[in-house]
Scaffold this active site. Sequence first.
Site, mmCIF file in Angstrom:
data_model
loop_
_atom_site.group_PDB
_atom_site.id
_atom_site.type_symbol
_atom_site.label_atom_id
_atom_site.label_comp_id
_atom_site.label_asym_id
_atom_site.label_seq_id
_atom_site.Cartn_x
_atom_site.Cartn_y
_atom_site.Cartn_z
ATOM 1 N N SER A 66 0.840 -1.201 0.000
ATOM 2 C CA SER A 66 0.000 0.000 0.000
ATOM 3 C C SER A 66 0.882 1.261 0.000
ATOM 4 O O SER A 66 1.629 1.462 -0.953
ATOM 5 C CB SER A 66 -0.970 -0.047 1.172
ATOM 6 O OG SER A 66 -1.970 0.922 1.026
ATOM 7 N N GLU B 65 -13.295 10.234 -13.195
ATOM 8 C CA GLU B 65 -13.141 11.420 -14.045
ATOM 9 C C GLU B 65 -12.296 11.082 -15.255
ATOM 10 O O GLU B 65 -11.450 10.194 -15.200
ATOM 11 C CB GLU B 65 -12.404 12.536 -13.286
ATOM 12 C CG GLU B 65 -13.240 13.308 -12.313
ATOM 13 C CD GLU B 65 -12.417 14.376 -11.596
ATOM 14 O OE1 GLU B 65 -11.540 15.010 -12.235
ATOM 15 O OE2 GLU B 65 -12.630 14.535 -10.387
ATOM 16 N N HIS C 100 -3.956 -0.692 -4.655
ATOM 17 C CA HIS C 100 -5.424 -0.872 -4.553
ATOM 18 C C HIS C 100 -6.020 -0.551 -5.927
ATOM 19 O O HIS C 100 -7.023 0.155 -6.036
ATOM 20 C CB HIS C 100 -6.039 0.065 -3.500
ATOM 21 C CG HIS C 100 -5.437 -0.041 -2.133
ATOM 22 N ND1 HIS C 100 -5.829 -1.009 -1.228
ATOM 23 C CD2 HIS C 100 -4.467 0.676 -1.507
ATOM 24 C CE1 HIS C 100 -5.134 -0.855 -0.096
ATOM 25 N NE2 HIS C 100 -4.298 0.154 -0.257
#
Lengths: 297, 297
Positions: A144, A162, A186
């Site tokens: 992470s 977006e 992720h």
Amino acid sequence: MQQLKAKTLEMRTPQATKTAVLVIGGAEDKVHGREILRTFVARAGASKAYITIVPSASREPAIIGGRYIRLFEEMGAQKVEILDIREREQCENPQIKASLENCTGVFLTGGDQLRLCGVLADTPAMDLIRQRVRAGQLTLAGTSAGAAVMGHHMIAGGGSGETPNRSLVDMATGLGFIPEVIVDQHFHNRNRMGRLISAIAAHPDRLGIGIDEDTCAVFERDGWLQVVGKGSVTIVDPTELTHTNEPHVSANEPLNVHNLRLHILSYGDRFHLYQRTVLPAVHRLPSYGDSYGDNVS
Amino acid sequence: MQQLKAKTLEMRTPQATKTAVLVIGGAEDKVHGREILRTFVARAGASKAYITIVPSASREPAIIGGRYIRLFEEMGAQKVEILDIREREQCENPQIKASLENCTGVFLTGGDQLRLCGVLADTPAMDLIRQRVRAGQLTLAGTSAGAAVMGHHMIAGGGSGETPNRSLVDMATGLGFIPEVIVDQHFHNRNRMGRLISAIAAHPDRLGIGIDEDTCAVFERDGWLQVVGKGSVTIVDPTELTHTNEPHVSANEPLNVHNLRLHILSYGDRFHLYQRTVLPAVHRLPSYGDSYGDNVS
């Protein structure tokens, strides 16, 4: 002929005794097979592993560090300790220096990548880790936030949902263990393709690597990376880029990016960081993977 | 030389008087500049346009159809009508046939793409539209569900936030106006890259086209498409695909896909459906777009 076949197989088989850099997309399995964490312990020396956990990215270093200690001990590592570096000054502490000089594995936990970089960047501790990783003396893993810091350029934050644009991604400077790459984690889980493309449009001299949760890109020292875990590793390769408006548009305008190469890699697939070649996993589709081995025998 | 330059410019300028197929990513501007809808009316004949609106995808055909009637009338179309085809039998109605034989523009609204295909597929009305589009007698536009139906293979539904896999996308058969493509809409807005990649892994003989909201890919009859609107058009081109595990894995296992080509196109960018070439917009970055025009003068 047999020799050549053996060489081919060896080239494609994880080298369990050699050091590597493991870049983990977060949320790696800690309960069931725990394959990624087991791979880390094996590559750090297995029963001879001396592992230091650096939870500096986390706000709960004792809890998160303690969990990894138990896991790595259960997996048979010889020695496991937490190096809870909270302040830059600690990086000059002789005890911390001694740990980093003697350990065989360093594990960077999740948390906030800006915090991790703020504490470690340009410190003697950091130099020592980098130097020992390069020399093949140390296996490094980051999950992470600990994965995000691997490149020279780092994704510090951003959005999704977006059209790719400059304001979709916040860039900062990472720790540069693998300077060629920009890592996102992720990845498909949090729909981060748009922000990785935006990052690569801004830095087309780098390679974009998006790593899913419970998935790991194992970087070997010869330039190959191999996928371990249950998701995919996405490669966004701008080597053949012909056009982007990136520096010319305002922050919210849509970016254009022409001629990216895109690979979705799954378990066992390999990609070469410098040659930019991709090899399918041998054991999943023998018809592909074995073909040139068969040709020579 | 002047002639060649003029030809180059002409090739790159929207041909306002010729028919086209407009594939719109949904939520097109209906209030401010309304550029996409204006482009449709212009390409359907401007003040001579005779537009039929097909709201068959929608559960509220009168409301949605009525809104488009007002918009197209305001934009100066000569005649605008709703063809509210609800049942397949209506497609043989002589009045509907007469409308479709005489109109210069057909607009497919949003709603449910499966419903739209269920009503229109393999009907005389459908054949008539397709035939007149191919002959360059009719400008066709579809938004959202009306865009999804454009290819032979159609994305009927799916998810996001997952590693690409076969269960991430539901495929069905579309209306096949542009059989070569698989269209996805509301594209970056709803994080649909994973499902489009999954669709293309299953159909690597097609071209993936992801269209953002308030964005339109204008397909010319010569094979070029051009981007109009505020978002981007994403091209996922599997021409150079070297490997996918697509048919060999179970529905939830991660897909791998090696060597896709990816283009993020923004306003004015062009892409050729058959040559698979991409051209940056002339008017946004004259330094790129004008270069070969300048070389010949």
